[in-house]
Design a protein around this motif. Structure first.
Motif, PDB file in Angstrom:
ATOM      1  N   HIS A  94       0.838  -1.193   0.000  1.00 39.85           N
ATOM      2  CA  HIS A  94       0.000   0.000   0.000  1.00 39.85           C
ATOM      3  C   HIS A  94       0.874   1.244   0.000  1.00 39.85           C
ATOM      4  N   GLU A  95       0.308   2.288  -0.561  1.00 40.70           N
ATOM      5  CA  GLU A  95       1.032   3.549  -0.710  1.00 40.70           C
ATOM      6  C   GLU A  95       0.064   4.683  -0.413  1.00 40.70           C
ATOM      7  N   GLY A 102      -4.920   9.413  -6.306  1.00 38.24           N
ATOM      8  CA  GLY A 102      -5.243   7.988  -6.202  1.00 38.24           C
ATOM      9  C   GLY A 102      -6.333   7.574  -7.164  1.00 38.24           C
ATOM     10  N   ALA A 105      -4.843   7.300 -10.559  1.00 38.12           N
ATOM     11  CA  ALA A 105      -4.036   6.084 -10.676  1.00 38.12           C
ATOM     12  C   ALA A 105      -4.924   4.863 -10.914  1.00 38.12           C
ATOM     13  N   LYS A 110      -3.213   1.777 -12.657  1.00 38.90           N
ATOM     14  CA  LYS A 110      -1.978   1.791 -11.873  1.00 38.90           C
ATOM     15  C   LYS A 110      -2.165   1.140 -10.506  1.00 38.90           C
ATOM     16  N   ALA A 111      -3.399   0.789 -10.156  1.00 36.41           N
ATOM     17  CA  ALA A 111      -3.705   0.074  -8.910  1.00 36.41           C
ATOM     18  C   ALA A 111      -5.120  -0.476  -9.047  1.00 36.41           C
ATOM     19  N   MET A 114      -8.221   1.909  -4.558  1.00 31.15           N
ATOM     20  CA  MET A 114      -7.715   2.865  -3.591  1.00 31.15           C
ATOM     21  C   MET A 114      -8.591   2.697  -2.352  1.00 31.15           C
ATOM     22  N   LEU A 124      -3.261   3.584  -2.136  1.00 31.87           N
ATOM     23  CA  LEU A 124      -3.323   2.707  -3.297  1.00 31.87           C
ATOM     24  C   LEU A 124      -2.988   1.300  -2.826  1.00 31.87           C
ATOM     25  N   PRO A 127       0.003  -1.108  -5.847  1.00 35.24           N
ATOM     26  CA  PRO A 127       0.252  -0.264  -7.022  1.00 35.24           C
ATOM     27  C   PRO A 127       1.191  -0.939  -8.012  1.00 35.24           C
TER      28      PRO A 127
END
Length: 199
Positions: A94-95, A102, A105, A110-111, A114, A124, A127
């Motif tokens: 997780h980011e 988010g 993304a 990209k994920a 979220m 995210l 990711p």
């Protein structure tokens, strides 16, 4: 010849099967794209009809892909878990991220999700860079981790209203009509309640 485009929720199929057998008939027709046979509304009903080996279904056939009167949104899964509890379910990377970044993304593959929480902010989940099929597999995996938790689904337009509650919300991208038809035709259905068709 009908093609489901979403996976079903087993508990919902069981309840619906009992209800349909008690009533003795299909209450609402399946809404189907007349060109491809993709079931737009009624994937759970289709599954019940398949289980009871019903050879025919009443459908409402519509022109889908080029029809601006039919729009597609999504449902957001939500659970009563904190971010910390969620991350302990499995080794999910997780980011931390701001909401708008988010969302962009997730929309750009990209994920898979979220995670939006009231207390901890947004994260995210896993990711990376995904293709559509990989995204579907990753979303299915993440949702499988929640099987022992009560998962609710909220329409995307109610995200602001739900932000004041203690539910953690999994934000995901909306799929295009072309992607929906393609997943149905390739027999790689989307996770449950990925689409919300407004007709």
């Amino acid at each position: 010849s009908l093609l489901g485009h979403e996976q079903v929720i087993p508990y919902n199929v069981k309840r619906l099967k009992e209800s349909m057998l008690n009533i003795g008939h299909l209450v609402d027709p399946l809404v189907v794209d007349k060109k491809s046979g993709t079931v737009l509304d009624g994937n759970h009903r289709l599954k019940v009809l398949q289980i009871i080996e019903c050879p025919y279904a009443v459908v409402q056939a519509v022109d889908y892909v080029g029809n601006d009167e039919i729009t597609v949104g999504t449902w957001y899964p939500s659970v009563s878990l904190t971010a910390e509890q969620f991350f302990r379910l499995d080794s999910i990377k997780h980011e931390k991220v701001e909401f708008e970044a988010g969302k962009a993304a997730v929309d750009n593959l990209k994920a898979p999700f979220m995670l939006k929480t009231k207390k901890d902010g947004c994260f995210l989940l896993n990711p990376g860079n995904y293709k559509l099929k990989e995204m579907i597999e990753e979303q299915t995996y993440v949702l499988s981790l929640l099987e022992k938790n009560a998962v609710d689904y909220i329409p995307e337009e109610e995200i602001e209203r739900m932000s004041g509650f203690d539910q953690s919300i999994l934000i995901r991208r909306s799929y295009s009509k072309e992607e929906i038809v393609a997943t149905a035709q390739s027999y790689h259905p989307l996770p449950p309640k990925s689409t919300r068709h407004l007709i």
